[in-house]
Design a protein around this motif. Structure first.
Motif, PDB file in Angstrom:
ATOM      1  N   ILE A 231       1.577  -4.777   5.258  1.00  9.47           N
ATOM      2  CA  ILE A 231       2.207  -3.898   5.233  1.00  9.47           C
ATOM      3  C   ILE A 231       1.472  -3.311   3.844  1.00  9.47           C
ATOM      4  O   ILE A 231       1.078  -4.210   3.049  1.00  9.47           O
ATOM      5  CB  ILE A 231       2.968  -2.924   4.775  1.00  9.47           C
ATOM      6  CG1 ILE A 231       4.582  -2.910   5.675  1.00  9.47           C
ATOM      7  CG2 ILE A 231       2.825  -1.482   3.878  1.00  9.47           C
ATOM      8  CD1 ILE A 231       3.686  -3.281   7.538  1.00  9.47           C
ATOM      9  N   GLY A 232      -0.218  -2.880   3.337  1.00 14.12           N
ATOM     10  CA  GLY A 232      -0.467  -2.533   2.660  1.00 14.12           C
ATOM     11  C   GLY A 232      -2.222  -2.583   2.925  1.00 14.12           C
ATOM     12  O   GLY A 232      -2.132  -4.376   3.160  1.00 14.12           O
ATOM     13  N   ASN A 233      -3.037  -2.297   2.725  1.00 16.14           N
ATOM     14  CA  ASN A 233      -5.040  -1.981   3.072  1.00 16.14           C
ATOM     15  C   ASN A 233      -5.096  -3.666   2.694  1.00 16.14           C
ATOM     16  O   ASN A 233      -5.790  -4.449   3.041  1.00 16.14           O
ATOM     17  CB  ASN A 233      -5.351  -1.273   1.911  1.00 16.14           C
ATOM     18  CG  ASN A 233      -6.786  -2.040   2.498  1.00 16.14           C
ATOM     19  OD1 ASN A 233      -7.355  -1.107   3.212  1.00 16.14           O
ATOM     20  ND2 ASN A 233      -8.023  -1.902   1.383  1.00 16.14           N
ATOM     21  N   GLU A 234      -4.817  -4.271   1.077  1.00 14.44           N
ATOM     22  CA  GLU A 234      -4.831  -5.284   0.802  1.00 14.44           C
ATOM     23  C   GLU A 234      -4.699  -7.089   1.328  1.00 14.44           C
ATOM     24  O   GLU A 234      -5.073  -7.819   2.024  1.00 14.44           O
ATOM     25  CB  GLU A 234      -5.096  -6.199  -0.761  1.00 14.44           C
ATOM     26  CG  GLU A 234      -5.745  -5.050  -1.506  1.00 14.44           C
ATOM     27  CD  GLU A 234      -7.551  -4.852  -0.935  1.00 14.44           C
ATOM     28  OE1 GLU A 234      -7.895  -6.061  -0.670  1.00 14.44           O
ATOM     29  OE2 GLU A 234      -8.433  -4.581  -0.985  1.00 14.44           O
TER      30      GLU A 234
ATOM     31  N   ALA B 199      -4.403   0.265   8.751  1.00 15.60           N
ATOM     32  CA  ALA B 199      -3.081   0.149   8.266  1.00 15.60           C
ATOM     33  C   ALA B 199      -1.899  -0.114   9.184  1.00 15.60           C
ATOM     34  O   ALA B 199      -1.687   0.405  10.791  1.00 15.60           O
ATOM     35  CB  ALA B 199      -2.755   1.513   7.868  1.00 15.60           C
TER      36      ALA B 199
ATOM     37  N   ASP C  10       5.824  -0.279   8.673  1.00 15.95           N
ATOM     38  CA  ASP C  10       6.803  -1.240   8.584  1.00 15.95           C
ATOM     39  C   ASP C  10       7.932  -0.832   8.957  1.00 15.95           C
ATOM     40  O   ASP C  10       9.283  -1.651   9.916  1.00 15.95           O
ATOM     41  CB  ASP C  10       7.377  -1.202   7.249  1.00 15.95           C
ATOM     42  CG  ASP C  10       7.964  -0.430   6.287  1.00 15.95           C
ATOM     43  OD1 ASP C  10       7.713   0.681   6.944  1.00 15.95           O
ATOM     44  OD2 ASP C  10       8.706  -0.512   5.353  1.00 15.95           O
TER      45      ASP C  10
END
Length: 321
Positions: free
Chosen positions: A136-139, A192, A195
């Motif tokens: 989860i999350g871009n990076e 993206a 969750d």
């Protein structure tokens, strides 16, 4: 115009296709179209889907005549009328709120191009097996993407215009065609994962990830190497060619460079060398480059390991006593 076009390719999936389609028709976002692409089924898959289509005008059944998963998916994309395309397989189940929640994310973020979700693995009878988490999350997502496929294909939704601009799925990466597409999406826009577990993904003996495991790993390795190549040069193979020819052409090009193989490349080269029919001369050149470029114990063991794998893959009557 519908809000979402759902693409479901199916081949000999009569056991599950009715239940899968019903989970789509029961979505609380009703403004959808469902494109079922029958990829040359020899069972009642098309008849079951057609029966549901007769009772619900949102369902369309299209014949692909066994041209393969990549052609089936691209056919669905070409026919899609909605600005968003959702994917699902003919043996999985979507929760009722899935499309509404995913479409809302696209409405809230104009830069978002590709969106997946977490999932729940179920067995062939629909009983829960385990949760399926995703980064989860871009990076974290982009970091994972460089190493493996961090998105569950049957959960994704993407912008129709964006996928058409990228050229859709590519035949050379069959069995990892989704991974190749996600890598190309990552080069042009935002992606993206959610969750929320919005799809139940069925595990059963006949699915591609079990039957074609080696081919899937090889196609994924080619996708990673192609992504690295695109930063500096064109891919040295035809992306619309058959997977075996594309891998052979890539390995021949890589051997001809004469550049030592780095430790980061070693695993992908090994996976690609498992492909049946790679010329012996190409294999030898690459093993030499591996020893020069990353002379670790694992690299030096690559030759014997590969030879053993090829030997056990030969028919029993051809093996030495």
């Amino acid at each position: 115009m519908p809000t979402v076009s759902v693409i479901i390719p199916v081949r000999d999936g009569a056991r599950y296709i009715g239940e899968a389609l019903q989970s789509i028709l029961d979505q609380d976002l009703a403004d959808i179209e469902v494109i079922v692409v029958d990829d040359g089924s020899s069972d009642d898959s098309a008849a079951i889907a057609t029966s549901l289509a007769e009772g619900d005008g949102r369902v369309k059944v299209i014949a692909n005549r066994g041209k393969g998963i990549v052609d089936a998916l691209n056919m669905g994309i070409a026919l899609a009328q909605a600005p968003l395309v959702a994917r699902m397989d003919g043996d999985d189940l979507s929760l009722p709120e899935r499309f509404r929640l995913q479409a809302a994310r696209f409405d809230a973020d104009g830069d978002l191009q590709l969106l997946g979700t977490a999932g729940l693995q179920i067995d062939q009878d629909g009983k829960p097996l385990r949760p399926m988490d995703v980064p989860i999350g871009n990076e974290p997502l982009r970091s994972a993407l460089a190493r493996y496929n961090p998105m569950l294909h049957p959960t994704v939704m993407f912008r129709t215009e964006a996928v058409r601009r990228l050229g859709g799925y590519r035949r050379a990466f069959t069995y990892a065609e989704d991974y190749d597409l996600w890598l190309r999406f990552s080069e042009t826009g935002k992606l993206a994962n959610m969750d929320a577990r919005l799809v139940k993904l069925r595990s059963h003996p006949g699915q591609v990830s079990r039957v074609k495991e080696d081919q899937q790993k090889g196609a994924a390795a080619l996708a990673r190497q192609s992504a690295l190549l695109r930063r500096a040069r064109a891919e040295p193979f035809d992306a619309n060619d058959q997977p075996t020819e594309a891998i052979e052409n890539f390995l021949a090009w890589r051997a001809a460079t004469g550049v030592g193989i780095s430790s980061l490349e070693r695993r992908d080269i090994e996976l690609l060398l498992r492909t049946t029919g790679i010329p012996f001369a190409t294999t030898c050149k690459l093993l030499l480059l591996a020893a020069v470029g990353a002379p670790s114990f694992r690299t030096l063991a690559l030759g014997p390991r590969l030879a053993w794998r090829r030997m056990i893959a030969r028919p029993a009557k051809m093996r030495p006593n």
